[in-house]
Design a protein around this motif. Sequence first.
Motif, PDB file in Angstrom:
ATOM      1  N   TYR A 151     -38.459  22.039  15.933  1.00 30.83           N
ATOM      2  CA  TYR A 151     -37.264  21.545  15.238  1.00 30.83           C
ATOM      3  C   TYR A 151     -36.311  20.864  16.213  1.00 30.83           C
ATOM      4  O   TYR A 151     -35.780  19.787  15.927  1.00 30.83           O
ATOM      5  CB  TYR A 151     -36.581  22.724  14.538  1.00 30.83           C
ATOM      6  CG  TYR A 151     -35.250  22.393  13.894  1.00 30.83           C
ATOM      7  CD1 TYR A 151     -35.170  21.591  12.763  1.00 30.83           C
ATOM      8  CD2 TYR A 151     -34.061  22.898  14.428  1.00 30.83           C
ATOM      9  CE1 TYR A 151     -33.945  21.293  12.170  1.00 30.83           C
ATOM     10  CE2 TYR A 151     -32.837  22.612  13.839  1.00 30.83           C
ATOM     11  CZ  TYR A 151     -32.780  21.808  12.723  1.00 30.83           C
ATOM     12  OH  TYR A 151     -31.571  21.515  12.148  1.00 30.83           O
ATOM     13  N   ALA A 152     -36.107  21.462  17.376  1.00 32.83           N
ATOM     14  CA  ALA A 152     -35.163  20.903  18.349  1.00 32.83           C
ATOM     15  C   ALA A 152     -35.593  19.530  18.829  1.00 32.83           C
ATOM     16  O   ALA A 152     -34.751  18.631  19.007  1.00 32.83           O
ATOM     17  CB  ALA A 152     -35.011  21.858  19.529  1.00 32.83           C
ATOM     18  N   PHE A 153     -36.891  19.338  19.029  1.00 33.72           N
ATOM     19  CA  PHE A 153     -37.358  18.083  19.623  1.00 33.72           C
ATOM     20  C   PHE A 153     -37.849  17.059  18.605  1.00 33.72           C
ATOM     21  O   PHE A 153     -37.835  15.856  18.897  1.00 33.72           O
ATOM     22  CB  PHE A 153     -38.490  18.372  20.629  1.00 33.72           C
ATOM     23  CG  PHE A 153     -38.026  18.974  21.914  1.00 33.72           C
ATOM     24  CD1 PHE A 153     -37.539  18.173  22.942  1.00 33.72           C
ATOM     25  CD2 PHE A 153     -38.043  20.343  22.101  1.00 33.72           C
ATOM     26  CE1 PHE A 153     -37.101  18.724  24.135  1.00 33.72           C
ATOM     27  CE2 PHE A 153     -37.612  20.912  23.286  1.00 33.72           C
ATOM     28  CZ  PHE A 153     -37.135  20.107  24.306  1.00 33.72           C
ATOM     29  N   ALA A 158     -31.538  18.050  14.335  1.00 33.86           N
ATOM     30  CA  ALA A 158     -31.216  19.106  15.295  1.00 33.86           C
ATOM     31  C   ALA A 158     -30.210  18.627  16.341  1.00 33.86           C
ATOM     32  O   ALA A 158     -29.371  19.400  16.798  1.00 33.86           O
ATOM     33  CB  ALA A 158     -32.499  19.591  15.982  1.00 33.86           C
ATOM     34  N   ARG A 159     -30.259  17.358  16.717  1.00 31.82           N
ATOM     35  CA  ARG A 159     -29.378  16.862  17.782  1.00 31.82           C
ATOM     36  C   ARG A 159     -27.920  16.854  17.350  1.00 31.82           C
ATOM     37  O   ARG A 159     -27.025  16.975  18.194  1.00 31.82           O
ATOM     38  CB  ARG A 159     -29.829  15.476  18.228  1.00 31.82           C
ATOM     39  CG  ARG A 159     -31.174  15.511  18.937  1.00 31.82           C
ATOM     40  CD  ARG A 159     -31.635  14.133  19.387  1.00 31.82           C
ATOM     41  NE  ARG A 159     -32.939  14.192  19.998  1.00 31.82           N
ATOM     42  CZ  ARG A 159     -33.173  14.192  21.310  1.00 31.82           C
ATOM     43  NH1 ARG A 159     -32.162  14.121  22.162  1.00 31.82           N
ATOM     44  NH2 ARG A 159     -34.411  14.255  21.779  1.00 31.82           N
ATOM     45  N   SER A 160     -27.668  16.709  16.067  1.00 32.93           N
ATOM     46  CA  SER A 160     -26.289  16.797  15.601  1.00 32.93           C
ATOM     47  C   SER A 160     -25.930  18.221  15.178  1.00 32.93           C
ATOM     48  O   SER A 160     -24.764  18.619  15.254  1.00 32.93           O
ATOM     49  CB  SER A 160     -26.063  15.842  14.429  1.00 32.93           C
ATOM     50  OG  SER A 160     -26.942  16.154  13.347  1.00 32.93           O
ATOM     51  N   TRP A 165     -26.899  20.370  22.250  1.00 30.06           N
ATOM     52  CA  TRP A 165     -28.317  20.269  21.963  1.00 30.06           C
ATOM     53  C   TRP A 165     -29.166  20.472  23.215  1.00 30.06           C
ATOM     54  O   TRP A 165     -30.196  21.168  23.165  1.00 30.06           O
ATOM     55  CB  TRP A 165     -28.644  18.908  21.354  1.00 30.06           C
ATOM     56  CG  TRP A 165     -30.129  18.720  21.168  1.00 30.06           C
ATOM     57  CD1 TRP A 165     -30.883  19.136  20.116  1.00 30.06           C
ATOM     58  CD2 TRP A 165     -31.042  18.108  22.086  1.00 30.06           C
ATOM     59  NE1 TRP A 165     -32.205  18.822  20.312  1.00 30.06           N
ATOM     60  CE2 TRP A 165     -32.331  18.200  21.517  1.00 30.06           C
ATOM     61  CE3 TRP A 165     -30.894  17.492  23.339  1.00 30.06           C
ATOM     62  CZ2 TRP A 165     -33.470  17.686  22.154  1.00 30.06           C
ATOM     63  CZ3 TRP A 165     -32.024  17.004  23.971  1.00 30.06           C
ATOM     64  CH2 TRP A 165     -33.295  17.091  23.385  1.00 30.06           C
ATOM     65  N   GLU A 166     -28.779  19.910  24.340  1.00 26.51           N
ATOM     66  CA  GLU A 166     -29.619  19.994  25.538  1.00 26.51           C
ATOM     67  C   GLU A 166     -29.823  21.443  25.974  1.00 26.51           C
ATOM     68  O   GLU A 166     -30.942  21.857  26.288  1.00 26.51           O
ATOM     69  CB  GLU A 166     -29.022  19.186  26.682  1.00 26.51           C
ATOM     70  CG  GLU A 166     -29.874  19.255  27.950  1.00 26.51           C
ATOM     71  CD  GLU A 166     -29.361  18.368  29.071  1.00 26.51           C
ATOM     72  OE1 GLU A 166     -29.659  18.672  30.235  1.00 26.51           O
ATOM     73  OE2 GLU A 166     -28.679  17.373  28.777  1.00 26.51           O
ATOM     74  N   THR A 167     -28.753  22.228  25.966  1.00 29.74           N
ATOM     75  CA  THR A 167     -28.889  23.632  26.362  1.00 29.74           C
ATOM     76  C   THR A 167     -29.815  24.364  25.403  1.00 29.74           C
ATOM     77  O   THR A 167     -30.680  25.146  25.824  1.00 29.74           O
ATOM     78  CB  THR A 167     -27.518  24.317  26.395  1.00 29.74           C
ATOM     79  OG1 THR A 167     -26.725  23.706  27.421  1.00 29.74           O
ATOM     80  CG2 THR A 167     -27.649  25.795  26.692  1.00 29.74           C
TER      81      THR A 167
END
Length: 276
Positions: A151-153, A158-160, A165-167
């Motif tokens: 989901y994150a990538f 997910a980025r919003s 998001w990076e952490t």
Amino acid sequence: MREMADFLRSRRDRLRPEAVGLPAYGRRRVPGLRRAEVAQLAGISPDYYMRLEQGHPVRPSPSVLDALARALRLDADERDHLYRLARAEPAPLRRRADEEVVPGVHRLLERLDTVPAYVLNGRLDVLAWNAMAAALVTDFAAMPRRNLVWYAFCDPRARSFYVDWETMARQGVAHLRAATGRDPGDPATRELIEELTGRSEEFRTWWTWQDVKGPGAGRKEFRHPEVGRLTLDYVAMLLPGTLDQQLVTYTAPAGTPSQAALDRLAVLAAGRSEAP
């Protein structure tokens, strides 16, 4: 080794032959199984088993201990005790099927109707969840791959959704790295890593850093499209009797804007669950 010898004898004495599929004919001088019968069931030599029961300084291998645990019908606690007596270490946990979450945990998720909660495995597959978790994060049932690292990538939302998001993404990579240490040959984990490696340059870079992370507690910030920004405290608790399943809950201090947002989210989740 005397303690292990006494324990094995006590477990042998309590088993009737018919309970393990052996004939019960003939006069028996022992209340339960004979030593030779235990050895037969475990696939080891009678002489080797006799040495174990006599307390000889023998250090049986994990495969022998598991065979004895099956032969003697040991439960999880007894198997762990046998390992500690024989090898001064806990027994390795048996892997459940990835989708197997016990009914009591499902009921617990339902009772936590105002708290976002879900169950993950080591590679962060979402195994079970409640309505609040779906309302907070996403409709897990509709995900092409029900996994939080994926989901994150791979999901642009997910980025919003994650304020940092990076952490969050790097922590997911670290969880996935730790999962490979617990079960290096797991094909589902390897398949997920291969997919993410092919789809994300960021994943490829962070994967080489060798960071690892396990369950714990902390704080996460979300940017929700319906109730706004939330700062929530999470707790991830390993479930007993599993290799790596963890129950994760999200809460906020009473009287905070984040708790007010959770209250609004609960109303939305209840409305959706009642809709046809």
